[in-house]
Motif scaffolding. Structure first.
Motif, PDB file in Angstrom:
ATOM      1  N   ASN A  76       0.861  -1.171   0.000  1.00  0.00           N
ATOM      2  CA  ASN A  76       0.000   0.000   0.000  1.00  0.00           C
ATOM      3  C   ASN A  76       0.903   1.227   0.000  1.00  0.00           C
ATOM      4  OD1 ASN A  76      -1.940   1.904   0.294  1.00  0.00           O
ATOM      5  ND2 ASN A  76      -2.714   1.185   2.258  1.00  0.00           N
ATOM      6  N   LEU A  86      -1.846   4.485   7.560  1.00  0.00           N
ATOM      7  CA  LEU A  86      -2.906   5.334   8.101  1.00  0.00           C
ATOM      8  C   LEU A  86      -3.710   6.032   7.010  1.00  0.00           C
ATOM      9  CD1 LEU A  86      -1.008   6.930  11.109  1.00  0.00           C
ATOM     10  CD2 LEU A  86      -2.580   5.009  11.116  1.00  0.00           C
ATOM     11  N   ALA A  87      -3.723   5.472   5.797  1.00  0.00           N
ATOM     12  CA  ALA A  87      -4.470   6.087   4.703  1.00  0.00           C
ATOM     13  C   ALA A  87      -5.964   5.977   4.991  1.00  0.00           C
ATOM     14  CB  ALA A  87      -4.147   5.402   3.386  1.00  0.00           C
ATOM     15  N   LEU A  88      -6.686   7.058   4.789  1.00  0.00           N
ATOM     16  CA  LEU A  88      -8.115   7.089   5.048  1.00  0.00           C
ATOM     17  C   LEU A  88      -8.885   6.797   3.776  1.00  0.00           C
ATOM     18  CD1 LEU A  88      -8.331  10.242   7.322  1.00  0.00           C
ATOM     19  CD2 LEU A  88      -8.335   7.863   8.012  1.00  0.00           C
ATOM     20  N   GLU A  89      -9.968   6.070   3.936  1.00  0.00           N
ATOM     21  CA  GLU A  89     -10.842   5.773   2.809  1.00  0.00           C
ATOM     22  C   GLU A  89     -11.774   6.972   2.610  1.00  0.00           C
ATOM     23  OE1 GLU A  89     -13.701   2.106   1.410  1.00  0.00           O
ATOM     24  OE2 GLU A  89     -13.200   2.336   3.508  1.00  0.00           O
ATOM     25  N   PRO A  90     -11.969   7.418   1.368  1.00  0.00           N
ATOM     26  CA  PRO A  90     -12.882   8.555   1.139  1.00  0.00           C
ATOM     27  C   PRO A  90     -14.298   8.224   1.598  1.00  0.00           C
ATOM     28  CG  PRO A  90     -11.592   8.095  -0.823  1.00  0.00           C
ATOM     29  CD  PRO A  90     -11.321   6.984   0.148  1.00  0.00           C
ATOM     30  N   SER A  91     -14.993   9.241   2.090  1.00  0.00           N
ATOM     31  CA  SER A  91     -16.333   9.021   2.630  1.00  0.00           C
ATOM     32  C   SER A  91     -17.306   8.524   1.575  1.00  0.00           C
ATOM     33  CB  SER A  91     -16.859  10.306   3.260  1.00  0.00           C
ATOM     34  OG  SER A  91     -16.951  11.332   2.298  1.00  0.00           O
ATOM     35  N   ILE A 100     -17.027   4.833   1.521  1.00  0.00           N
ATOM     36  CA  ILE A 100     -17.619   4.223   2.710  1.00  0.00           C
ATOM     37  C   ILE A 100     -19.135   4.133   2.557  1.00  0.00           C
ATOM     38  CG2 ILE A 100     -18.014   4.526   5.182  1.00  0.00           C
ATOM     39  CD1 ILE A 100     -15.236   5.855   5.308  1.00  0.00           C
ATOM     40  N   PRO A 151     -15.491  15.152  16.691  1.00  0.00           N
ATOM     41  CA  PRO A 151     -14.061  15.082  16.388  1.00  0.00           C
ATOM     42  C   PRO A 151     -13.329  16.244  17.039  1.00  0.00           C
ATOM     43  CG  PRO A 151     -15.307  15.740  14.455  1.00  0.00           C
ATOM     44  CD  PRO A 151     -16.303  15.403  15.519  1.00  0.00           C
TER      45      PRO A 151
END
Length: 92
Positions: free
Chosen positions: A7, A12-17, A20, A90
């Protein structure tokens, strides 16, 4: 032997909302098909064996399956409806 996939974005890569929500909606659609299909099958069996081939057991059981999948989808998409779930703001 082949190497494990890497990867490039890091651990710590975030998945786009959007992805999701799309994944949750796909799970909801699959759950609807499965639960309504199981309800339809149970309704057909109940109609043939117990209710002298009436139509209402099929519709009722299919509706129950669709209702269960709707409830599961509601829990998946809206975390506020689950009892005991705390949703924190948050930290800015």
């Amino acid at each position: 032997m082949s190497a494990a996939p890497t990867n490039n974005a890091g651990p710590l890569a975030l998945e786009p909302s959007e992805q999701i929500i799309a994944r949750k909606f796909d799970n909801c659609a699959a759950d609807l098909i499965v639960n309504a299909g199981i309800g339809f099958g149970v309704g057909v069996v109940a109609s043939v064996l117990l209710f002298r081939r009436r139509g209402w057991p099929v519709a009722l059981a299919t509706g129950f399956g669709a209702g269960v999948s709707y409830s599961n989808c509601n829990y998946s998409l809206n975390p506020y409806v689950l009892p005991g779930t705390k949703v924190f703001k948050p930290s800015a």
